[in-house]
Design an enzyme around this catalytic site. Sequence first.
Site, PDB file in Angstrom:
ATOM      1  N   SER A   1      12.786  -1.863  -7.097  1.00 50.19           N
ATOM      2  CA  SER A   1      12.018  -2.649  -6.820  1.00 50.19           C
ATOM      3  C   SER A   1      11.606  -3.875  -7.243  1.00 50.19           C
ATOM      4  CB  SER A   1      10.619  -2.460  -7.555  1.00 50.19           C
ATOM      5  OG  SER A   1       9.902  -0.651  -7.552  1.00 50.19           O
ATOM      6  N   SER A   2      12.412  -4.529  -6.163  1.00 52.26           N
ATOM      7  CA  SER A   2      12.608  -5.992  -6.485  1.00 52.26           C
ATOM      8  C   SER A   2      11.435  -6.689  -5.636  1.00 52.26           C
ATOM      9  CB  SER A   2      14.190  -6.775  -5.491  1.00 52.26           C
ATOM     10  OG  SER A   2      14.059  -5.896  -4.481  1.00 52.26           O
ATOM     11  N   SER A   3      11.000  -6.163  -4.712  1.00 51.96           N
ATOM     12  CA  SER A   3       9.878  -6.628  -3.499  1.00 51.96           C
ATOM     13  C   SER A   3       8.436  -6.670  -4.136  1.00 51.96           C
ATOM     14  CB  SER A   3       9.718  -6.052  -2.281  1.00 51.96           C
ATOM     15  OG  SER A   3       9.963  -4.766  -2.564  1.00 51.96           O
TER      16      SER A   3
ATOM     17  N   ASP B   1       5.834   0.826  -7.765  1.00 54.05           N
ATOM     18  CA  ASP B   1       6.266   0.032  -7.952  1.00 54.05           C
ATOM     19  C   ASP B   1       5.453  -1.115  -8.599  1.00 54.05           C
ATOM     20  OD1 ASP B   1       7.652   1.925  -6.883  1.00 54.05           O
ATOM     21  OD2 ASP B   1       7.992   0.410  -5.367  1.00 54.05           O
TER      22      ASP B   1
ATOM     23  N   ASP C   1       3.236   9.670  -5.210  1.00 50.74           N
ATOM     24  CA  ASP C   1       2.606   8.583  -5.757  1.00 50.74           C
ATOM     25  C   ASP C   1       2.021   8.256  -4.234  1.00 50.74           C
ATOM     26  OD1 ASP C   1       4.118   7.036  -4.269  1.00 50.74           O
ATOM     27  OD2 ASP C   1       4.479   5.099  -5.014  1.00 50.74           O
TER      28      ASP C   1
ATOM     29  N   GLY D   1      17.380  -4.156  -2.519  1.00 54.01           N
ATOM     30  CA  GLY D   1      17.280  -3.018  -2.138  1.00 54.01           C
ATOM     31  C   GLY D   1      18.260  -2.085  -2.674  1.00 54.01           C
TER      32      GLY D   1
HETATM   33  C1  GLA Z   1       9.279   3.215  -3.430  1.00 52.59           C
HETATM   34  C2  GLA Z   1       7.976   3.101  -3.163  1.00 52.59           C
HETATM   35  C3  GLA Z   1       6.816   3.524  -3.769  1.00 52.59           C
HETATM   36  C4  GLA Z   1       7.602   4.995  -4.216  1.00 52.59           C
HETATM   37  C5  GLA Z   1       8.728   5.310  -4.514  1.00 52.59           C
HETATM   38  C6  GLA Z   1       9.415   6.734  -4.535  1.00 52.59           C
HETATM   39  O1  GLA Z   1       9.633   2.744  -4.125  1.00 52.59           O
HETATM   40  O2  GLA Z   1       7.488   1.897  -3.227  1.00 52.59           O
HETATM   41  O3  GLA Z   1       5.668   3.939  -4.035  1.00 52.59           O
HETATM   42  O4  GLA Z   1       7.143   5.877  -2.672  1.00 52.59           O
HETATM   43  O5  GLA Z   1       9.421   5.083  -2.882  1.00 52.59           O
HETATM   44  O6  GLA Z   1       9.388   7.445  -5.459  1.00 52.59           O
END
Ligand code: GLA
Length: 390
Positions: A137-139, A183, A47, A133
């Site tokens: 993508s909890s954050s 995310d 990304d 963690g």
């Molecule tokens: C984390 C980052 C994303 C992406 C992924 C790996 O989740 O927040 O933006 O780069 O790693 O794909």
Amino acid sequence: MTLKVSERNTNKQDKLVMQLFEQQFQRSPEIVCHAPGRVNLIGDHTDYNDGFVLPAAINYGTTIAASARDDNLVKVYAHDCEQQTNEFSLDDISFDQQMMWSNYVKGTLQALMKKYTNIKGADFVVTGNVPQGAGLSSSASFEIAILKTFAKLYQLDLDGISAALIGQQAENNFVGCNCGIMDQLISAMGKKNHAMLLDCQDLSFEDAPIPDNLVLFIVNSNVKRGLVDSEYNSRREQCEKVAQYCGVSALRDVTLEKLNSIKDQIDSVLFRRARHVITENSRAITTLKALKNNDMPTISIAMKESHASLRDDFEVTTKEMDGLVEIIDSVLGLNGGVRMTGGGFGGCVVALIPAAMVEQVEDAVNNRYEKAFNLSPSIYLCTATQGAFR
Ligand code: GLA
């Protein structure tokens, strides 16, 4: 331990967050908002190289109950962060070294106020069920839930893509992680029962239905992630170096032929990093097509190659994640796909599994992972859900 979908339903979370709000603030909240976490099926570390990703929003997320205030104070009670409360003024936002979680609130609101100068404070309670963690993508789901909350409280004309960009700004400029847009964008714009092919260059996207017979099977290796932000930021710098050497703004615009032609001129680590990104972009597109055709052997091979590339070229897996992938792959063969998911350095693997094979895969994980690594795995059977702004 396997957590079934029904044990994690949103209504339960809504009820809990409303009760907590009443306990904390002695009145009912004006609104309740929810934003999902995500799992990335393929396309990792692409990304921030303007490349392609194929995530889905999942039925685990962050829920907020809130009421507006008529001053500029923000009072937040974070039920899952040791039940801490943080209070600050929108006029005086500074980084908090103690309550790290509060920086997501502060950074998000600071970025939101650049676009909307007329917002005031709020009382809110937050709770979530995205394992923290774990690479789910909890954050981002926290940031998008905050943005949805303020958009509702103050009737802002905020759309999902702008919300995603604001969430990303919070991470990049306030929290200190140079993450890409994936995310936040999927948490805002995901579609129920679909994955999304997102072109991170122009943020255009295409929804792809996940075939009915397949289950999103996620396993947390439960390896504590260490040095995530610094390793992540260093990967990003390495990618940028190669793009710069090639005279383009991002690796998206470097072909494999071009990369091979400069192999002897650049450091071998940089070469491998860039090779991962370039090949991963084409695997994401291949997987989208295969998903549309329910062509599992092709998905299976693409996911296998993606994991190998993240392990050998990008070096973001751990032996535990590699072990989980091996265990699951040995049961699935070409009947399903499995790979690490997210940023790496610990966290989860994702598998796309025919419903009929779930039990068999579950047994293999439960019987073999703990014996090999002395860690007990957590299994999540997920469905793809709707984003907060969709
Ligand atoms: C984390 C980052 C994303 C992406 C992924 C790996 O989740 O927040 O933006 O780069 O790693 O794909």
